[in-house]
Design a protein around this motif. Structure first.
Motif, mmCIF file in Angstrom:
data_model
loop_
_atom_site.group_PDB
_atom_site.id
_atom_site.type_symbol
_atom_site.label_atom_id
_atom_site.label_comp_id
_atom_site.label_asym_id
_atom_site.label_seq_id
_atom_site.Cartn_x
_atom_site.Cartn_y
_atom_site.Cartn_z
ATOM 1 N N UNK A 73 0.843 -1.197 0.000
ATOM 2 C CA UNK A 73 0.000 0.000 0.000
ATOM 3 C C UNK A 73 0.881 1.252 0.000
ATOM 4 N N UNK A 86 8.827 -6.825 0.094
ATOM 5 C CA UNK A 86 8.059 -6.209 1.186
ATOM 6 C C UNK A 86 8.494 -4.764 1.398
ATOM 7 N N UNK A 88 7.356 -1.615 4.015
ATOM 8 C CA UNK A 88 6.499 -1.239 5.153
ATOM 9 C C UNK A 88 6.972 0.084 5.739
ATOM 10 N N UNK A 89 6.087 0.737 6.470
ATOM 11 C CA UNK A 89 6.509 1.954 7.173
ATOM 12 C C UNK A 89 6.060 1.904 8.626
ATOM 13 N N UNK A 90 6.228 3.009 9.307
ATOM 14 C CA UNK A 90 5.928 3.201 10.733
ATOM 15 C C UNK A 90 7.060 2.620 11.598
ATOM 16 N N UNK A 93 6.625 -0.502 13.768
ATOM 17 C CA UNK A 93 6.316 -1.640 12.903
ATOM 18 C C UNK A 93 7.589 -2.196 12.254
ATOM 19 N N UNK A 97 9.484 -5.878 12.867
ATOM 20 C CA UNK A 97 9.875 -6.764 11.756
ATOM 21 C C UNK A 97 11.359 -7.102 11.854
ATOM 22 N N UNK B 116 2.337 -7.025 8.893
ATOM 23 C CA UNK B 116 3.098 -5.773 9.045
ATOM 24 C C UNK B 116 2.478 -4.649 8.215
ATOM 25 N N UNK B 119 -0.514 -3.598 10.257
ATOM 26 C CA UNK B 119 -0.052 -2.872 11.443
ATOM 27 C C UNK B 119 0.359 -1.442 11.077
ATOM 28 N N UNK B 120 1.029 -1.274 9.948
ATOM 29 C CA UNK B 120 1.427 0.064 9.498
ATOM 30 C C UNK B 120 0.213 0.954 9.244
ATOM 31 N N UNK B 121 -0.823 0.390 8.644
ATOM 32 C CA UNK B 121 -2.041 1.164 8.379
ATOM 33 C C UNK B 121 -2.742 1.542 9.685
#
Lengths: 266, 266
Positions: A73, A86, A88-90, A93, A97, B116, B119-121
């Protein structure tokens, strides 16, 4: 057949590559927690902070042009971690990982839920010792300059230094005094986890921003285990080497800022 | 032998019990995300909000008298979730624990890293549509009354409604328009996850707090997929039944507050 080879190749490529951190160049910021975890683990990684025009990669993500790969996303803000397919952010989070993959969480066999305890500690450190300090110089709007919210910043910093900071440090001292923290200087289970690394970086930033209050607390022997944890993380051989390297960037106009007028006396 | 029976019994008791939510009574607050996930899953749970003197249990945790069981660390603030021997806090952490156990994350076999992404969302929704609204009525200090920070609250709310809120809603609209969101009204992977439930509750609170701006955005057809997700969650049979039950508490002096002077026009 080519159509069968593609997924297999992709599967392999998905994890057999270095980690890639996508974050603003020229300040430690929220990305620093992630760098420290990667450094402690001796993991191979690349970092837009040290890649020519790396900022363009950050911008492409927050403008919505990236990742645009059909499986990940879009992201609101960096830090962003790419690891093969993969993305990802935040901060918390990404830390979870990485911590899980790099051995910086409790043992999955003997303490399968320990990762949630560690995640709770990391989230609390980030709330109280990273997000709240940030809001001390931006209490009204993150999109305005500090200069446009100076009286409010002063008022918020006064409260932070006198009320919130001692409360958060006192909380972590309680954690370190609890049986659940185990032996040694660490927060949970008698071993180094990513929560310790997060707390170290938070304390380092707060020492820079609120130098007078932190020096007073330390010299008066308040929260001794919190300061001992700080020293213990700082002396980890890989972290020590990293902090002395040019990869460690100086604080600037990021989360932790030093303004004399906000460096409140306790 | 007794010494062998104890751990086996403990192992069983650890998970074969209802979930127990420890949170302030009389307002939805951060606990509401957790309640909605439990309700959607039809899970058995107890809740200090509906237990006589339940507030004492919250206070014991934040005073450091609980959990004091040698295996769980102390907590800074609720919500806290107890599940057998495990006690954890931090809203996104509890949500991830529950989501994983209650089938509100992507399938672990076909998409092991999807958790993950979800979780980020959820973290982004909580940052932008729960923590930031809270700070609109408490921009200077969470320990002071709103009445002690009214001009600053007005200034922050103006910025929030005009700058931040449209930015966050626009972000989630982009997520819902991305391929990764899949079919249907959901944020990720074409299925309901706990991130959708979190976004629903955030939108519900923001509608209460900033009713004028939200009504205008909705009536003008801005962010249509965000509002469609809100409706889709609200119509889930178990959530609908919960929202109509006495278990759903009214908004009050919590995260989401309605003050006419902060209900800024867009």
């Amino acid at each position: 057949m080519a159509s069968e080879e593609v997924p297999a190749k992709r599967q392999k490529s998905a994890k057999d590559v270095p980690y890639h951190l996508i974050y603003w160049p020229s300040l430690p910021g929220r990305g620093e927690h992630i760098r420290l975890v990667l450094e402690e683990a001796g993991a191979e990684y690349t970092d837009t902070a040290h890649i020519k025009d790396g900022v363009n990669e950050v911008l492409a993500h927050i403008n919505g042009e990236a990742p645009d790969d059909g499986i990940n996303t879009p992201f609101f803000a960096p830090p962003i971690l790419q690891h093969g397919d993969l993305v990802i952010n935040q901060t918390p989070n990404i830390l979870q990982y990485l911590g899980t993959r790099l051995g910086l969480v409790p043992d999955a066999e003997s303490d399968p839920d320990g990762v949630y305890r560690v995640n709770g500690l990391a989230l609390t450190a980030l709330d109280g010792l990273s997000n709240e300090p940030h809001d001390c110089h931006h209490p009204i709007a993150s999109g305005l300059y500090y200069e446009d919210q100076k009286p409010e910043s002063k008022r918020r910093s006064e409260d932070y230094v006198k009320v919130r900071l001692p409360k958060f440090l006192g909380y972590f001292e309680r954690v370190l005094n609890s049986k659940a923290s185990g032996d040694g200087p660490w927060l949970y289970g008698g071993r180094l986890t990513y929560a310790d690394i997060v707390l170290f970086q938070c304390l380092d930033g707060v020492k820079y921003m609120f130098s007078k209050a932190m020096a007073k607390l330390e010299s008066e022997g308040e929260h001794p285990k919190v300061f001992a944890l700080y020293d213990a993380v700082k002396e980890r051989p890989r972290i020590k080497a990293y902090l002395e390297s040019p990869r460690r960037q100086k604080y600037g106009l990021g989360i932790y800022r030093h303004y004399d007028e906000l460096d409140i006396e306790l």
